[in-house]
Write a protein that holds these residues in place. Structure first.
Motif, mmCIF file in Angstrom:
data_model
loop_
_atom_site.group_PDB
_atom_site.id
_atom_site.type_symbol
_atom_site.label_atom_id
_atom_site.label_comp_id
_atom_site.label_asym_id
_atom_site.label_seq_id
_atom_site.Cartn_x
_atom_site.Cartn_y
_atom_site.Cartn_z
ATOM 1 N N ILE A 133 0.833 -1.208 0.000
ATOM 2 C CA ILE A 133 0.000 0.000 0.000
ATOM 3 C C ILE A 133 0.867 1.256 0.000
ATOM 4 N N THR A 166 1.052 3.796 -3.176
ATOM 5 C CA THR A 166 0.678 5.186 -2.906
ATOM 6 C C THR A 166 1.802 6.140 -3.284
ATOM 7 N N TYR A 167 3.027 5.737 -3.051
ATOM 8 C CA TYR A 167 4.183 6.584 -3.358
ATOM 9 C C TYR A 167 4.280 6.859 -4.858
#
Length: 294
Positions: A29, A33-34
């Protein structure tokens, strides 16, 4: 107790797969997300955090191992005291008038160690206890809150009766009572370990800090590891979770898991030695089952 030298991979996987899976999902996650929502990962002093956490976990693991080893030492004392009691009964009590008394004391000690094993594991007294006691003796012991202590009390009364009957003198009685004191002290030490958990600080804070560290780990590594973050972060977090689990496994040496003391095997050792001391047939030593000695 696991006695095989090779790692038990199925046991390892069974113990760590849940936290490992959660850790991997969180790492994925953070990584996704990065790259989907680019953000500047904060510079976290992971080395400092990890060093401090290692100290916490080290103190906890050492304390847990000390409890495990103390439990093993107390059972070593119990084995020796049982042998001493059987030898004194055999040598002090004369034949043939005290033969039954001699056998009773020896058999009661075998019943006692099995009763103590059941108490430490929070189990009801099993057949290994009852088959060495007569009906009346079993009922008296089972009527006590502390069954094992009730058996020792009965043994002490029989030693006192042997002195009153003139089979042993006061010096011999004192020697046998001294062995019963050693047995009672060993039992008291085991009960102390069983009934006194690690202080809450030793249990709560290492668990809390380990989980926080595992949450922060991928955030601090994602810029340097990139798409390899889930793998690297999961492996690093697993090391800390494994040390945390070691403390949980060792903190109660009498919990009847694969990591705990082989009380069945030690009781069998006492049974063999004591039965052979009075010339009775004895069972075979306990053998590991799939690499585990119970």
């Amino acid at each position: 107790m696991i006695v095989t030298a090779t790692p038990r991979y199925t046991q390892i996987v069974r113990e760590v797969w849940k936290p490992l899976l959660l850790l991997f999902v969180w790492d994925v996650i953070v990584t996704v997300t990065y790259y989907v929502l680019p953000f500047k990962a904060p510079s976290l002093p992971l080395t400092l955090f990890g060093s401090a956490l290692a100290l916490f976990l080290g103190f906890r693991s050492n304390s847990a191992y000390q409890r495990w080893w103390e439990g093993r030492s107390l059972w070593g004392l119990m084995i020796n005291a049982s042998r001493n009691l059987a030898r004194q009964a055999r040598n002090f009590l004369p034949d043939p008038e005290a033969t039954d008394m001699k056998r009773t004391i020896v058999l009661r000690q075998v019943a006692y160690v099995n009763a103590l094993r059941c108490q430490l594991r929070k189990q009801s007294p099993d057949a290994e206890v009852l088959r060495f006691l007569s009906k009346g003796e079993a009922d008296f012991a089972l009527g006590r809150t502390n069954v094992a202590n009730g058996i020792v009390d009965g043994t002490g009364r029989r030693i006192n009766l042997a002195m009153k009957n003139g089979w042993i003198d006061t010096i011999q009685q004192s020697a046998m009572e001294s062995v019963l004191v050693d047995i009672a002290n060993a039992q008291g030490g085991m009960e102390r370990l069983k009934n006194t958990p690690l202080p809450n600080q030793y249990r709560f804070f290492p668990t809390l800090f380990t989980h926080i560290f595992c949450i922060l780990l991928p955030i601090g590594l994602v810029e340097s590891l990139g798409f390899a973050t889930p793998l690297g972060s999961t492996v690093a977090g697993l090391m800390f979770l494994a040390v945390l689990a070691i403390g949980d496994d060792l903190v109660d040496p009498f919990a009847n898991t694969v990591h705990d003391l082989p009380l069945n095997a030690m009781c069998r050792t006492i049974e063999i030695d004591l039965l052979q001391s009075i010339g009775d047939p004895a069972p075979e030593p306990a053998q590991p089952v799939k690499g585990v000695l119970w």
